[in-house]
Design an enzyme around this catalytic site. Structure first.
Site, PDB file in Angstrom:
ATOM      1  N   GLU A  40       0.828  -1.210   0.000  1.00  0.00           N
ATOM      2  CA  GLU A  40       0.000   0.000   0.000  1.00  0.00           C
ATOM      3  C   GLU A  40       0.862   1.260   0.000  1.00  0.00           C
ATOM      4  OE1 GLU A  40      -3.385   0.459  -0.224  1.00  0.00           O
ATOM      5  OE2 GLU A  40      -3.322  -1.658  -0.775  1.00  0.00           O
ATOM      6  N   CYS A 197     -12.962   3.102 -14.442  1.00  0.00           N
ATOM      7  CA  CYS A 197     -13.407   4.475 -14.178  1.00  0.00           C
ATOM      8  C   CYS A 197     -12.169   5.366 -14.029  1.00  0.00           C
ATOM      9  CB  CYS A 197     -14.257   4.513 -12.910  1.00  0.00           C
ATOM     10  SG  CYS A 197     -15.142   6.086 -12.672  1.00  0.00           S
ATOM     11  N   CYS A 204     -17.126   4.375 -20.012  1.00  0.00           N
ATOM     12  CA  CYS A 204     -18.415   4.926 -20.440  1.00  0.00           C
ATOM     13  C   CYS A 204     -18.238   5.984 -21.524  1.00  0.00           C
ATOM     14  CB  CYS A 204     -19.157   5.521 -19.247  1.00  0.00           C
ATOM     15  SG  CYS A 204     -18.253   6.828 -18.383  1.00  0.00           S
ATOM     16  N   CYS A 211     -20.101  -0.290 -18.527  1.00  0.00           N
ATOM     17  CA  CYS A 211     -19.937  -0.107 -17.091  1.00  0.00           C
ATOM     18  C   CYS A 211     -21.129  -0.700 -16.346  1.00  0.00           C
ATOM     19  CB  CYS A 211     -19.797   1.381 -16.771  1.00  0.00           C
ATOM     20  SG  CYS A 211     -19.756   1.746 -15.002  1.00  0.00           S
ATOM     21  N   CYS A 217     -24.993   5.845 -12.401  1.00  0.00           N
ATOM     22  CA  CYS A 217     -24.000   6.910 -12.258  1.00  0.00           C
ATOM     23  C   CYS A 217     -24.594   8.272 -12.622  1.00  0.00           C
ATOM     24  CB  CYS A 217     -22.786   6.609 -13.135  1.00  0.00           C
ATOM     25  SG  CYS A 217     -21.517   7.891 -13.081  1.00  0.00           S
TER      26      CYS A 217
END
Length: 381
Positions: A40, A197, A204, A211, A217
Site C-alpha cells: 500500500e 473508471c 463509459c 460499465c 451513475c
C-alpha cells in the site's frame, strides 16, 4: 443519496471483479498485514508497473517487519532508491520500529490504532484492516474519490474538507454487509478506478466496455463524467538552479547525507549550494565557485581540503522534475590530490563500486553510475 445504489453497489462491484478485476499481482490475496502495508505504501504515487518490479525485491530484502525494523536506514533508502517520495521509506522504517516496540511485532487490526502509526493515514489503515483482518473499514484513495464523485455527482474540489467528509460518509455507507467480502470488495474498488473508471479514458466515454453502473451513475446520466471530480487548477511549477560538487579521490567520490526533512531527505548526494530561483543567466564566477566550495565542504576540513583540490571543471547540467518544482543542477567536477580524514558523519568518501549500498537520488545515481561504468565498476555491489 440513492438508497438503491447504496444497497446494491458492493454486490455489483464484487460481481464485476470476478469477471474483469485484476489478478496475479504479487501483493494480492495476502493476509499478512506487513506485506499488505508495504504494498500500500509503495503503490502510493508510484505506477503499478514499477511496483511490480520493486515490491518483490523489497520483500526479499526485508521479508518481515522485524527485519525492516532492525535494518539501518541507509539500507532501506538504498532499496527504495528510484521510487521517489523518500519520506515513505523513512516512515516505513520508523513504523516498523513502532510495531516492534509498541505491538510486539504484530500489526493491530483496529484501523484507529493503525492510523496512529507513522506514515499510515486513514485510507491506508482501512486497506490494511480490510485485506489482512476482514475489518469493515472504508478506503478513500484517489481512485475511490473519483468513482464516488462520479456515481453521486459530488461537486466541489475533492481537496475541500466538506467534500472529503461527504466522500468518507459515502465510502462507509457502501461497505458490504458481510465482513468476509472486505478483501475482494476493497481490491475491486482499487481495480475499478485504476482500469475502468479512469481519469482520462473511462469506459463509459470510450464505449469499449459496458460499465455495470451505467444506469446508476449520476455523472453519466447528466453528461458530467469528464467534469467530475472537479480539479483545482495547478500553478506553474517554480524552477530553481543549484551547483553540485563532484569531488573525486582515486576511485571514490565525496557524498553528503541530506537533512531528513529536506527534499531527498536522508539520502546521500553530492555537496550542493543553496537553491536559487532560475534565471536566464546562470554563469558562475571563479570567486562564487570558491565560495561554493567553502560552503559545501565539511566545516572543520574546508580550508585544508581547498588546498588539496585541483582545478574545477564544469560538467553536465541535469534537469530533474519534482511534483511541485523543477531543479537544474550544474555539476562541477574536481579531483582531490590527497586523502583527508572526515570527522563529520554526514560526509563520506564512498568507492564507486560500493555506491549501491547507499540511498542516492535517482539523477545523482545515474550520474555516478556513468562514472562507475566508465571505470568498469559494478554499482549494484
Amino acid at each position: 443519496m440513492s438508497k438503491t445504489l447504496i444497497d446494491t453497489f458492493s454486490k455489483k462491484l464484487i460481481a464485476w471483479h470476478g469477471v474483469s478485476g485484476r489478478s496475479g499481482l504479487p501483493w494480492q490475496n495476502n493476509r499478512d498485514p506487513y506485506a499488505v502495508w508495504v504494498s500500500e505504501i509503495m503503490l502510493q504515487q508510484t505506477q503499478v508497473a514499477t511496483v511490480l518490479e520493486r515490491y518483490p525485491r523489497f520483500m526479499k530484502r526485508f521479508p518481515t517487519v522485524k527485519k525492516l525494523a532492525a535494518a539501518d536506514i541507509d539500507e532501506v533508502l538504498a532499496e527504495w532508491a528510484g521510487l521517489g517520495y523518500y519520506s515513505r521509506a523513512r516512515n516505513l522504517h520508523t513504523c516498523a520500529q513502532q510495531v516492534m516496540q509498541d505491538f510486539s511485532g504484530k500489526f493491530p487490526n483496529d484501523p484507529m490504532l493503525l492510523e496512529q502509526l507513522k506514515g499510515i493515514g486513514r485510507s491506508t489503515a482501512g486497506a490494511i484492516a480490510a485485506f489482512a483482518f476482514h475489518e469493515k473499514a472504508p478506503i478513500l484513495d484517489a481512485n475511490v474519490k473519483r468513482i464516488l464523485a462520479r456515481l453521486f455527482a459530488i461537486e466541489g474540489a475533492i481537496q475541500e474538507k466538506i467534500v472529503n467528509d461527504r466522500l468518507w460518509d459515502l465510502a462507509t455507507a457502501l461497505l458490504p454487509s458481510n465482513s468476509e467480502d472486505m478483501p475482494v470488495y476493497t481490491q475491486a474498488l482499487m481495480d475499478f478506478g485504476a482500469t475502468w473508471c479512469t481519469s482520462r479514458k473511462p469506459v463509459c466515454i470510450t464505449g469499449e466496455k459496458k460499465c455495470p453502473f451505467v444506469k446508476d451513475c449520476q455523472a453519466n446520466l447528466s453528461d458530467q463524467v469528464m467534469a467530475l471530480p472537479q480539479k483545482v487548477v495547478k500553478a506553474k511549477s517554480p524552477e530553481f538552479d543549484c551547483d553540485m560538487l563532484l569531488i573525486r579521490l582515486d576511485n571514490a567520490v565525496l557524498l553528503q547525507k541530506r537533512p531528513s526533512k529536506a527534499i531527498w531527505g536522508g539520502l546521500w548526494s553530492l555537496p550542493e549550494s543553496p537553491w536559487r530561483p532560475r534565471t536566464t543567466v546562470n554563469g558562475r564566477s571563479p570567486k562564487a565557485l570558491k565560495g561554493l566550495l567553502e560552503a559545501a565542504l565539511p566545516d572543520e576540513k574546508s580550508s585544508v581540503m581547498l588546498q588539496s583540490l585541483g582545478d574545477l571543471r564544469q560538467g553536465q547540467q541535469i534537469k530533474h522534475i519534482f511534483t511541485h518544482r523543477r531543479l537544474w543542477m550544474q555539476i562541477w567536477e574536481v579531483h582531490s590530490l590527497k586523502s583527508l580524514e572526515l570527522t563529520s558523519s554526514n560526509f563520506k568518501w564512498v568507492p564507486l563500486n560500493q555506491l549501491g549500498r547507499y540511498g542516492l537520488p535517482q539523477p545523482i545515481k545515474l550520474l555516478l553510475q556513468g562514472l562507475s561504468l566508465a571505470r568498469g565498476d559494478d554499482l549494484k555491489k
